[in-house]
Design an enzyme around this catalytic site. Structure first.
Site, short mmCIF file in Angstrom:
data_model
loop_
_atom_site.label_atom_id
_atom_site.label_comp_id
_atom_site.label_asym_id
_atom_site.label_seq_id
_atom_site.Cartn_x
_atom_site.Cartn_y
_atom_site.Cartn_z
N SER A 202 0.87 -1.05 0.01
CA SER A 202 -0.15 -0.08 -0.02
C SER A 202 0.84 1.12 0.15
O SER A 202 2.14 1.24 0.12
CB SER A 202 -0.91 0.02 1.19
N LYS A 203 0.27 2.24 0.04
CA LYS A 203 1.00 3.66 -0.12
C LYS A 203 1.88 3.85 0.74
O LYS A 203 3.02 4.40 0.85
CB LYS A 203 -0.07 4.85 -0.12
#
Ligand code: GLU
Length: 468
Positions: free
Chosen positions: A244-245
């Site tokens: 994820s980010k």
């Protein structure tokens, strides 16, 4: 039969690297077998499916060079077709309207939980149950359409990546397939599309493995042949959590911004979750030739930024100087730096690329030669001293003796060595003050090469400013 695969992203604002890898595998599978690759945009989430987020997907695909043969198709342009199939399912008793309100369903689930059961739709609007319960369709609000899932038996398929998988129908409840506004839910839209688009091989992330039995049941209810299904394991971050980010760049288009070459990211993603012996570095063409689903890993892969950087460095060494120079120009343009037409950018890039693992790093290093900085007061005080000044003056004299036509690293190196000798200095005692005077920094590539690239005029005028 010709193989037909598809990539069917839901726009989220960017093309996720995990999605890109799935697309790459589906694309390579089709290309390897001489089949077709179809792009379909699953845009039923109207809030997220903006023009910009659709464009972000197309940009990512284009940058990677993953071309499609048909599409992009948009689900929101196919509503009439979903409706048509839905009507057919209703007629054949495979689907029915359900008018249970949200609150009512919540009460139902609460009661199930209280009894220690798994919450699931209880089938109250199945026609025979509704009749039995005396339920009457309300006039003031539309219902949702539910698929009547078979009650018994198992759904089994031989996953082309994971092997045999089987799920009992009693685990599945009656899924909503059309929302009240007539928009299909994912599992229905995907089946109608895969059917209409003649998809032979569904290749997608294994976050969808639980949807597959539902889709198989819908395919069967429609009376259609099944595609093959293959589920590719997820990509995890360095901590073992889903990528994820917070692990870094997950958007494909962030990679060009950070100075990565598409062939590096492709090679990296190809190898992440698929293997061909010990081969680590291979071209896209080679990948297409080798790709098969049998060698896709069954366990999740961990994203490793260092390995990607290593591959990027490899491809930067292989890239043409003019391409890298162009990359540097646009990167510097992004920083508001305009590179003069006559800048010896390719020579600069040739000197610097060994030490840069991204184009951004390369541009950072090249900036020194493109827009030389003036030293700040602290650097001046530290390095332009009573000791260094006479040596800089001697260097100025020695270098002035080199004609412009002969201005090159070997001649500069000779003169430099002569000054060191005459002043009894070790290399850094002169090289560092010279760097400060000429480039405004203590760090540059080898001094003879750096001065060669900086050009005779700049070198002599800067030395003249600080030597005396
Ligand atoms: N729209 C789905 C997604 O983005 C596609 C899943 C599929 O390939 O069936 O996850």
């Amino acid at each position: 039969m010709t193989v037909r695969t598809r990539f069917a992203p839901s726009p989220t604002g960017y093309l996720h690297v995990g999605g890109a890898r799935t697309a790459l595998y589906a694309w390579a599978y089709a290309r390897h077998l001489g089949g077709k690759f179809i792009l379909r945009i699953e845009d039923t989430d109207l809030e997220r499916s903006t023009d910009a987020s659709v464009q972000a997907i197309l940009d990512g695909m284009n940058w990677l060079g993953l071309d499609w043969d048909e599409g992009p198709f948009f689900q929101m342009q196919r509503l009439a077709r979903y409706r048509e199939i839905a009507e057919r399912l209703i007629e054949q008793g495979h689907a029915y309207w359900c008018y249970a309100s949200r609150d009512e369903l919540e009460v139902m689930r609460e009661a199930q939980r209280a009894r220690g059961e798994k919450p699931r739709y209880d089938g109250r609007w199945r026609p025979e149950n509704a009749r039995h319960l005396g339920l009457v369709a309300p006039k003031d609000r539309p219902g949702v359409l539910r698929f009547r899932n078979p009650d018994d038996g198992d759904v089994a398929w031989n996953d082309t990546v994971k092997g045999p998988i089987s799920i009992a129908n009693r685990e599945l409840d009656d899924l909503v397939i059309l929302r009240a506004d007539g928009v299909p839910t994912y599992n229905f839209g995907v089946v109608v599309d895969d059917l209409d688009m003649g998809i032979t091989d569904v290749i997608r992330g294994d976050d969808h493995v639980n949807n597959t039995p539902r889709q198989i049941n819908i395919f069967r209810a429609i009376g259609a042949d099944l595609p093959r299904f293959g589920h590719v394991p997820m990509i995890l971050g360095s901590d073992g959590e889903r990528l994820s980010k917070r692990h870094g760049a997950v958007s494909v288009m962030q990679y060009p911004e950070e100075g990565f070459l598409p062939e590096a990211l492709l090679n990296y993603l190809a190898r992440l979750g698929w293997s061909h012996g010990n081969d680590e570095v291979f071209s896209l063409a080679q990948f297409v030739e080798w790709f098969d689903l049998a060698h896709v890993s069954r366990s999740p892969a961990q994203f490793n930024t260092e390995k990607l950087a290593w591959l990027n460095q490899h491809y930067m060494k292989a890239a043409s100087l003019s391409r890298l120079a162009q990359g540097v120009v646009s990167c510097l343009a992004g920083q508001g730096v305009v590179v003069a037409d006559n800048a010896p950018l390719e020579a600069i890039v040739a000197l610097l690329r060994e030490r840069a693992s991204t184009v951004v790093e390369l541009a950072q290093a090249a900036r020194l030669f493109v827009v030389p900085a003036e030293p700040d007061a602290a650097l001046l005080a530290l390095h332009i001293t009573d000791e260094s000044r006479p040596a800089l003056a001697a260097l100025l004299d020695a270098l002035t003796g080199i004609a412009d036509a002969d201005w090159a690293a070997p001649r500069i190196g000779e003169q430099f060595a002569a000054v060191l000798k005459a002043h009894g200095l070790k290399m850094p005692r002169l090289a560092i003050p010279a760097r400060v005077a000429i480039f405004g920094t203590t760090q540059t590539p080898a001094i003879d090469q750096a001065l060669a690239l900086a050009g005779r005029d700049r070198v002599l005028s800067q030395l003249a400013r600080y030597a005396r």
